[in-house]
Design a protein around this motif. Structure first.
Motif, short mmCIF file in Angstrom:
data_model
loop_
_atom_site.label_atom_id
_atom_site.label_comp_id
_atom_site.label_asym_id
_atom_site.label_seq_id
_atom_site.Cartn_x
_atom_site.Cartn_y
_atom_site.Cartn_z
N SER A 1 18.03 52.05 -46.36
CA SER A 1 16.81 52.98 -45.71
C SER A 1 15.41 52.12 -45.62
CB SER A 1 16.74 54.17 -46.41
OG SER A 1 15.61 55.12 -46.19
N LYS A 2 15.29 51.47 -46.60
CA LYS A 2 14.11 50.80 -46.78
C LYS A 2 13.81 49.62 -45.65
CE LYS A 2 11.50 47.57 -49.86
NZ LYS A 2 11.66 46.88 -51.41
N LEU A 3 14.92 49.01 -45.48
CA LEU A 3 14.98 47.83 -44.26
C LEU A 3 14.80 48.75 -42.97
CD1 LEU A 3 17.86 45.64 -45.82
CD2 LEU A 3 15.45 45.18 -45.28
N LEU A 4 15.54 49.99 -42.75
CA LEU A 4 15.14 50.52 -41.47
C LEU A 4 13.86 50.90 -41.25
CD1 LEU A 4 18.64 52.54 -41.19
CD2 LEU A 4 17.73 50.98 -39.76
N LYS A 5 13.19 51.40 -42.37
CA LYS A 5 11.56 51.89 -42.15
C LYS A 5 10.82 50.59 -42.02
CE LYS A 5 12.15 55.87 -45.25
NZ LYS A 5 11.89 56.30 -46.64
N ALA A 6 11.18 49.44 -42.48
CA ALA A 6 10.49 48.10 -42.10
C ALA A 6 10.66 47.83 -40.76
CB ALA A 6 10.97 46.98 -43.13
N TRP A 7 11.97 48.05 -40.32
CA TRP A 7 12.19 47.80 -38.91
C TRP A 7 11.15 48.56 -38.00
CZ3 TRP A 7 17.36 49.19 -35.94
CH2 TRP A 7 17.36 48.50 -34.49
N SER A 8 11.29 49.89 -38.11
CA SER A 8 10.34 50.60 -37.52
C SER A 8 8.97 50.29 -37.24
CB SER A 8 10.70 52.33 -37.92
OG SER A 8 9.92 53.12 -37.38
N HIS A 9 8.36 50.02 -38.71
CA HIS A 9 7.31 49.63 -38.62
C HIS A 9 6.72 48.40 -37.84
CE1 HIS A 9 3.25 49.31 -40.64
NE2 HIS A 9 3.60 47.96 -40.94
N LYS A 10 7.66 47.30 -38.09
CA LYS A 10 7.72 46.24 -37.23
C LYS A 10 7.56 46.50 -35.60
CE LYS A 10 7.89 42.54 -39.81
NZ LYS A 10 6.80 41.37 -39.66
N ILE A 11 8.23 47.43 -35.10
CA ILE A 11 8.31 47.90 -33.71
C ILE A 11 7.07 48.34 -33.38
CG2 ILE A 11 9.28 49.32 -32.09
CD1 ILE A 11 12.14 48.93 -33.31
N GLN A 12 6.62 49.28 -34.19
CA GLN A 12 5.17 50.01 -33.96
C GLN A 12 4.19 49.00 -33.85
OE1 GLN A 12 4.10 53.12 -33.29
NE2 GLN A 12 6.62 53.48 -32.76
N GLU A 13 4.07 47.93 -34.93
CA GLU A 13 3.15 46.87 -34.71
C GLU A 13 3.00 46.22 -33.57
OE1 GLU A 13 2.67 45.35 -39.28
OE2 GLU A 13 4.11 44.55 -38.17
N ASN A 14 4.19 46.14 -32.52
CA ASN A 14 4.42 45.18 -31.57
C ASN A 14 4.39 46.21 -30.47
OD1 ASN A 14 4.76 42.39 -32.51
ND2 ASN A 14 5.67 43.42 -34.02
#
Length: 465
Positions: A50-63
């Motif tokens: 779950s934590k890694l998926l949230k980090a992925w989402s955050h990376k996408i939003q940053e870019n």
């Protein structure tokens, strides 16, 4: 397999990038890596996934600005729609990041005092996905997010017309900490990669979004190894405007549904069924609204309608329009083109056809373009009969202010997704999928993680001393 794919801008025909194509041997190796990684990734606890998926989402939003620009350049849709799709894509990751920690088992009362029955869920294995060009971000994350959340590993063949968006998102997943072998992409022709996926005993599930004929082929190919399949296939969406409909609302929502991505979506309105007492009023209001839509390059912020993805798609749409006109349809607006076959760009101005009937191809086949055919009905029962008279059952829409009419339509329309006074019903937290030849299974909602899980039960005996 050819060595590369030329990714071109459908608005200009210009080459954006050449993308390398994996050989059969390289794809087999990627599959083996995904299979081996499954043994490790499936043991990662749900909270960490779950934590890694949230980090992925955050990376996408940053870019997201950069991702949206890439998407518009390779897909053609307006930049505002691409930005919207990036948000839609991350909504699936966010949703399944939460669902990862809600994969519950249960205990079942046994028939004797000496036994206890425990039901558990476990990830199905390596998942292979084939995704479409029209939503290169959201259709991938809608599959990858629940797979990863469940503990599966994931490999995707991106669409040949739009691989860059998918590739970028997966690279961001790696940047976020998801292991490289847990989520991979390969590039190549679907006709060549598909059999490599279906024939591999290491792949335990195929998930596909695309045409019904290709879906059927993948289902057949998966039979020998008894793979699980999820299929989101073709549609032919009706939109019914009842006698008491709010026409202002109906027009605005029909525009949203019909002309998003230049009509190149699986849930786009394909057939507009208007009560005969309202058809002239609706057609007038609808045509005036359509006249305001601007056709152009999706990078221009004033553009509403981008290009058709390729020549094949363009020719199909034009053939449907010409067939309708030959059989008596009337053009209210549109039927204009901006085309350069040598350079490779194809624009169709938003088109509205009146006096359409069941003899016309456009009423029988999915259009995948900015053409809105209007026909009429006398009774709700007739509208339902026309709407259901198709092998497809993905999405349908209706407009009525009467709750009895609304519930009657809901109960009798054979479609998996229905919008009542709503032209945009899709959401990450709702189950997306079709009936009949429009597919198998559901994506999104709590239902969307189920296809990535196996159920087993343990019967424990001899518990009484």
């Amino acid at each position: 397999m050819s060595n590369s794919i030329e990714v071109k801008n459908p608005a200009t025909g210009e080459l954006i990038k050449e993308v390398g194509v994996q050989t059969a041997e390289e794809i087999h190796h990627a599959i083996e890596k995904g299979h081996m990684e499954f043994k490790r990734w499936s043991k990662v606890n749900a909270h960490e996934r779950s934590k890694l998926l949230k980090a992925w989402s955050h990376k996408i939003q940053e870019n997201k600005e950069e991702i949206a620009k890439v998407m518009t350049m390779e897909n053609g849709k307006p930049l505002s729609e691409s930005l919207g799709e990036v948000n839609y894509a991350t909504s699936y990751i966010d949703w399944y990041a939460e669902e990862a920690i809600r994969i519950y088992g249960r205990t079942v009362p046994a028939a004797t005092e000496s036994k206890r029955i425990v039901v558990t869920r476990q990830p199905i294995g390596l998942v292979a996905a084939i995704t479409p060009w029209n939503f290169p971000a959201a259709m991938m994350t809608r599959k990858a997010a629940p797979a990863l959340a469940a503990g599966c590993t994931f490999i995707v063949k991106a669409a040949e017309d739009t691989p860059l968006t998918t590739m970028t998102l997966i690279e961001l997943a790696h940047d976020a900490g998801i292991p490289k072998d847990a989520i991979q992409y390969v590039n190549g022709k679907g006709s060549e990669v598909g059999p490599l996926f279906t024939n591999s005993p290491l792949i335990r599930k195929i998930t596909f979004t695309g045409s019904t004929p290709v879906g059927k082929s993948l289902i057949k190919g998966s039979a020998d190894t008894v793979k699980h399949v999820t299929m989101e296939l073709g549609g032919h969406a009706p939109l019914i405007i009842a006698e008491d409909a709010d026409l202002v609302l109906a027009v605005s929502q029909t525009i949203i549904s019909k002309y998003r991505n230049a009509g190149q979506t699986c849930v786009c309105v394909n057939r507009i069924l208007v009560h005969e007492s309202l058809v002239d009023a609706f057609a007038e209001k609808f045509t005036k609204a359509v006249a305001k839509l601007k056709v152009g390059n999706g990078l221009d912020e004033t553009t509403d309608i981008g290009p058709i993805i390729n020549e094949k798609g363009f020719d199909k749409i034009v053939a449907q329009i010409n067939d309708a006109l030959e059989k008596g349809a009337e053009v209210l607006i549109g039927n204009k083109y901006q085309v350069d076959r040598d350079k490779g760009y194809f624009f169709i101005h938003p088109t509205v056809l009146k006096n359409v009937d069941a003899s016309m191809d456009i009423m029988q086949e999915e259009t995948f373009g900015p053409v809105a055919p209007i026909t009429t009905f006398k009774t709700i029962e007739e509208a339902i009969e026309i709407a259901n008279n198709t092998p497809y059952g993905l999405a349908a829409y209706f407009f009525t202010e009467n709750y009895k009419t609304g519930m009657y339509l809901h109960d009798h329309l054979d479609f998996g997704i229905i919008g009542w006074n709503d032209g945009a019903p899709s959401a990450a937290h709702a189950p997306f999928g079709g009936m009949k030849e429009s597919g198998l299974g559901r994506e999104g909602g709590i239902e969307g993680i189920e296809p990535y899980l196996e159920t087993k039960y343990l019967s424990v005996g001899n518990l009484v001393n």
